[in-house]
Write a protein that holds these residues in place. Sequence first.
Motif, PDB file in Angstrom:
ATOM      1  N   ASN A 194      -5.528   6.662  -7.827  1.00  0.00           N
ATOM      2  CA  ASN A 194      -4.650   5.725  -6.529  1.00  0.00           C
ATOM      3  C   ASN A 194      -4.235   4.355  -7.476  1.00  0.00           C
ATOM      4  OD1 ASN A 194      -3.682   4.315  -4.747  1.00  0.00           O
ATOM      5  ND2 ASN A 194      -5.547   4.010  -3.590  1.00  0.00           N
ATOM      6  N   GLY A 197      -4.079   0.940  -5.871  1.00  0.00           N
ATOM      7  CA  GLY A 197      -5.129   0.490  -5.019  1.00  0.00           C
ATOM      8  C   GLY A 197      -5.672  -0.615  -5.688  1.00  0.00           C
ATOM      9  N   ILE A 198      -6.782  -1.038  -4.841  1.00  0.00           N
ATOM     10  CA  ILE A 198      -7.546  -2.432  -5.284  1.00  0.00           C
ATOM     11  C   ILE A 198      -8.224  -2.007  -6.424  1.00  0.00           C
ATOM     12  CG2 ILE A 198      -9.272  -4.104  -4.619  1.00  0.00           C
ATOM     13  CD1 ILE A 198      -8.598  -3.532  -1.687  1.00  0.00           C
ATOM     14  N   ALA A 199      -8.587  -0.942  -6.749  1.00  0.00           N
ATOM     15  CA  ALA A 199      -9.547  -0.589  -8.022  1.00  0.00           C
ATOM     16  C   ALA A 199      -8.735  -0.831  -9.094  1.00  0.00           C
ATOM     17  CB  ALA A 199     -10.071   0.671  -7.802  1.00  0.00           C
ATOM     18  N   GLN A 242      -5.774  -2.336  -9.568  1.00  0.00           N
ATOM     19  CA  GLN A 242      -5.292  -3.665  -9.692  1.00  0.00           C
ATOM     20  C   GLN A 242      -6.571  -4.644 -10.296  1.00  0.00           C
ATOM     21  OE1 GLN A 242      -3.943  -5.387  -6.021  1.00  0.00           O
ATOM     22  NE2 GLN A 242      -3.003  -3.479  -5.156  1.00  0.00           N
ATOM     23  N   LEU A 243      -7.786  -4.207  -9.792  1.00  0.00           N
ATOM     24  CA  LEU A 243      -8.978  -4.936 -10.380  1.00  0.00           C
ATOM     25  C   LEU A 243      -9.201  -4.657 -12.014  1.00  0.00           C
ATOM     26  CD1 LEU A 243     -11.396  -5.011  -7.509  1.00  0.00           C
ATOM     27  CD2 LEU A 243     -10.394  -7.062  -8.276  1.00  0.00           C
ATOM     28  N   GLN A 264      -9.940   7.104   3.973  1.00  0.00           N
ATOM     29  CA  GLN A 264      -9.740   6.539   2.507  1.00  0.00           C
ATOM     30  C   GLN A 264     -10.256   7.590   1.770  1.00  0.00           C
ATOM     31  OE1 GLN A 264      -8.346   3.289   2.225  1.00  0.00           O
ATOM     32  NE2 GLN A 264      -7.649   3.660   4.138  1.00  0.00           N
TER      33      GLN A 264
END
Length: 246
Positions: A147, A150-152, A154-155, A221
């Motif tokens: 993804n 996704g947040i992961a 981006q982190l 999700q």
Amino acid sequence: MSVTKYIPDTITSMNLLCGVLGVIFTLDGRPDVGFLFMIGAAVADFFDGFAARLLHAYSDLGKQLDSLSDLVSFGVLPALMLHVIMRDSFGGCCQLATFLPLIYAVGTAFRLAKFNIDERQHMSFIGLPCPAAAMICGSFAYLATVNDGGIAAQLAGLCWFVPVMAAVLAFLMVCEVPMFAMKFGGSHSDADAAATLENIKRVAFFSITAIVAVITVILGQNWALVPLLSFTSYILINLCFSFIKR
């Protein structure tokens, strides 16, 4: 010569094989596939101990083989997964930072060596078990890979987040915080307060896992959120109880 005594070691070898295959795919730029092999290694890691207890096939060789397999599957593999997702996120920038997550593999080695000589860890753990830490790393890397927005992901694109996560997990593996084992019961009687407290922790963990799984399905999700959030909750439950006890 009984063949049954070799069954646990054979299963342990499957753990090692899954770890090696996971490393190969991860270095080829597929940490998502590497995570699937990590799950296979975790399954083998569970069943080799189960088989050893069932068949009464304990051996010093099996103990050492188990630790060496765990170092590859739950130490080297997750460390490389974190390295690869950082490498792919930064491209030619901050390349030195992408090697910082390898500290996780060092923490795992110390964790396993400590476990082998620590007589306190028969029914529970002192420090975070390396398979639990590896599942957090692996599921995070999987989400960051499959993804992109996704947040992961981006982190993973932050130069500090993944190294800090690796360092925190490495510290938790070697720290003196008590961590409960997944199996219920043990050498304590049902009336024993310590055994009851451990069972409460387990019930809390499995309840949270079930809730996370249901919410993940309802919201559509990615399934990898379940191990990521569940094993994160495992850490938080143990830390909270340890803090309260003090």
